[in-house]
Structures are given as structure tokens and as C-alpha cells.
Design a protein around this motif. Structure first.
Motif, PDB file in Angstrom:
ATOM      1  N   UNK A  23       0.731  -1.291  -0.288  1.00 26.60           N
ATOM      2  CA  UNK A  23       0.047  -0.042   0.173  1.00 26.60           C
ATOM      3  C   UNK A  23       1.224   1.308  -0.117  1.00 26.60           C
ATOM      4  N   UNK A  24       1.959   1.022   0.480  1.00 21.10           N
ATOM      5  CA  UNK A  24       3.102   2.153   0.320  1.00 21.10           C
ATOM      6  C   UNK A  24       2.794   3.210   1.748  1.00 21.10           C
ATOM      7  N   UNK A  25       2.419   2.406   2.998  1.00 25.70           N
ATOM      8  CA  UNK A  25       1.836   2.680   4.127  1.00 25.70           C
ATOM      9  C   UNK A  25       3.766   3.181   4.963  1.00 25.70           C
ATOM     10  N   UNK A  39       0.343   7.959   3.887  1.00 22.74           N
ATOM     11  CA  UNK A  39      -0.193   6.948   2.582  1.00 22.74           C
ATOM     12  C   UNK A  39      -0.172   7.918   1.823  1.00 22.74           C
ATOM     13  N   UNK A  40       1.380   7.757   1.001  1.00 26.48           N
ATOM     14  CA  UNK A  40       1.108   8.393  -0.680  1.00 26.48           C
ATOM     15  C   UNK A  40       0.507   8.563  -1.598  1.00 26.48           C
ATOM     16  N   UNK A  41      -0.258   8.758  -2.105  1.00 28.00           N
ATOM     17  CA  UNK A  41      -1.266   8.287  -3.882  1.00 28.00           C
ATOM     18  C   UNK A  41       0.016   7.799  -4.643  1.00 28.00           C
ATOM     19  N   UNK A  42      -0.697   6.573  -5.100  1.00 29.29           N
ATOM     20  CA  UNK A  42      -0.287   5.700  -5.925  1.00 29.29           C
ATOM     21  C   UNK A  42      -1.399   5.613  -6.786  1.00 29.29           C
ATOM     22  N   UNK A  56      -8.632   0.981   0.485  1.00 33.44           N
ATOM     23  CA  UNK A  56      -7.061   1.013   1.228  1.00 33.44           C
ATOM     24  C   UNK A  56      -7.101   1.751   2.438  1.00 33.44           C
ATOM     25  N   UNK A  57      -7.935   2.973   2.643  1.00 29.08           N
ATOM     26  CA  UNK A  57      -8.532   3.933   3.425  1.00 29.08           C
ATOM     27  C   UNK A  57      -8.571   2.859   4.918  1.00 29.08           C
ATOM     28  N   UNK A  61      -6.481   2.809   7.999  1.00 26.19           N
ATOM     29  CA  UNK A  61      -6.816   3.436   9.317  1.00 26.19           C
ATOM     30  C   UNK A  61      -6.851   1.832   9.613  1.00 26.19           C
ATOM     31  N   UNK A  62      -7.100   0.962   9.778  1.00 26.45           N
ATOM     32  CA  UNK A  62      -6.997  -0.618  11.285  1.00 26.45           C
ATOM     33  C   UNK A  62      -5.459  -0.435  11.387  1.00 26.45           C
ATOM     34  N   UNK A  63      -4.628  -0.200  10.740  1.00 26.55           N
ATOM     35  CA  UNK A  63      -3.620  -0.661  11.277  1.00 26.55           C
ATOM     36  C   UNK A  63      -2.903   0.662  12.689  1.00 26.55           C
ATOM     37  N   UNK A  64      -3.347   1.980  11.145  1.00 25.52           N
ATOM     38  CA  UNK A  64      -2.868   3.144  12.288  1.00 25.52           C
ATOM     39  C   UNK A  64      -3.469   2.886  13.783  1.00 25.52           C
ATOM     40  N   UNK A  65      -5.200   2.418  13.798  1.00 25.88           N
ATOM     41  CA  UNK A  65      -6.030   2.690  14.852  1.00 25.88           C
ATOM     42  C   UNK A  65      -5.248   1.336  15.404  1.00 25.88           C
ATOM     43  N   UNK A  66      -4.983   0.232  15.504  1.00 25.48           N
ATOM     44  CA  UNK A  66      -4.095  -0.856  16.001  1.00 25.48           C
ATOM     45  C   UNK A  66      -2.647  -0.714  16.558  1.00 25.48           C
ATOM     46  N   UNK A  67      -1.776   0.348  15.925  1.00 23.08           N
ATOM     47  CA  UNK A  67      -0.480   0.334  15.979  1.00 23.08           C
ATOM     48  C   UNK A  67      -0.461   1.197  17.438  1.00 23.08           C
TER      49      UNK A  67
END
Length: 138
Positions: A23-25, A39-42, A56-57, A61-67
Motif C-alpha cells: 500500500x505504500x504506508x 499513505x502517499x497516493x499511488x 485502502x483507506x 486506518x485499521x493498522x494505525x488504530x491498532x498501532x
């Protein structure tokens, strides 16, 4: 089993997550109950209208929330999503910044909220989620 990042891999706050690489996160910060990613647009992330795809959004969000939820013990805890509610306010048409906060952490479940903003600081999406915290066996 959680896979810790090695020296030659992107570290997503301690873990190697190939899907997030795809995803390029970009991991920015994770401490004190807060996580920030970019997350740069690709081209491979956009839908038929040229905006970042909702899936993708939701993934970032799921990853950043869990982090944010595991910010107290980056590699000693992994997270399993129990539920997530997402609201989309505007199309994502630029590079995006995602910020999440852990609003409550119990013994085995935590609750987080976060949002995505575009390059002009316009709110693109927001989410709330709950996660099961899993101890990592090292």
C-alpha cells in the motif's frame, strides 16, 4: 505469530507487514497512545474516479488504530480487530496522513479512534475500532 521486522525490512512499529509495504504506508510515530502514518497516493490505490479506494483507506486506518493500541508495548503485543466502524467524509485525492489514539486499554481489549486527512488538512475519513490484545511469544 507476529513477524518482527529485520534490519533490511520496513518496520511498521516493530513488525514486518508486506501488505502495508504494498500500500505504500509510511510509519511516522507510535508512542504515548498515539500512532501516525502516511499513505502517499499511488496509481494502484485509486478507484475508477481517481480517488484512493475505500478499502485502502480502511486498511491504513485499521493498522494505525491498532498501532495506537499497542503503543505501550510495540513488539510484546499484537492486535486482532474485533470491530471497526468507518465514515467517509471526502474523497482521498492527495497524499494522506492518518492519526489514531487509544482512548481506553483494558486487560485484553482496547478501544481506538482515528482519522485520515488530506494534504490540505481536510477530513477524508474517521473510524473507531476495538481490538483484542494478544501477547507475543518471543
Amino acid at each position: 505469530m507476529a513477524i518482527l521486522a529485520s534490519a533490511d525490512q520496513v518496520s511498521f512499529f516493530g513488525y514486518h507487514i508486506p501488505y502495508l509495504e504494498h500500500l505504500g504506508v509510511v510509519p511516522v510515530k507510535c508512542e504515548n497512545d498515539t500512532a501516525i502514518t502516511r499513505m502517499p497516493i499511488k496509481p494502484h490505490l485509486v478507484n475508477s474516479r481517481g480517488h484512493v479506494h475505500g478499502g485502502a483507506l480502511m486498511s491504513v486506518l485499521d493498522f494505525t488504530l491498532s498501532a495506537a493500541g499497542r503503543s505501550h508495548d510495540l513488539t510484546g503485543v499484537s492486535m486482532a480487530t474485533i470491530d471497526m466502524s468507518t465514515s467517509f467524509m471526502a474523497p482521498g485525492a492527495t497524499d494522506l496522513t492518518i492519526k489514531a489514539t487509544c482512548i481506553h486499554r483494558g486487560g485484553s481489549i482496547c478501544f481506538c479512534e482515528g482519522e485520515i486527512r488530506d494534504a490540505d488538512n481536510k477530513l477524508v475519513a474517521k473510524a473507531t475500532a476495538s481490538f483484542k490484545m494478544l501477547k507475543v511469544n518471543r
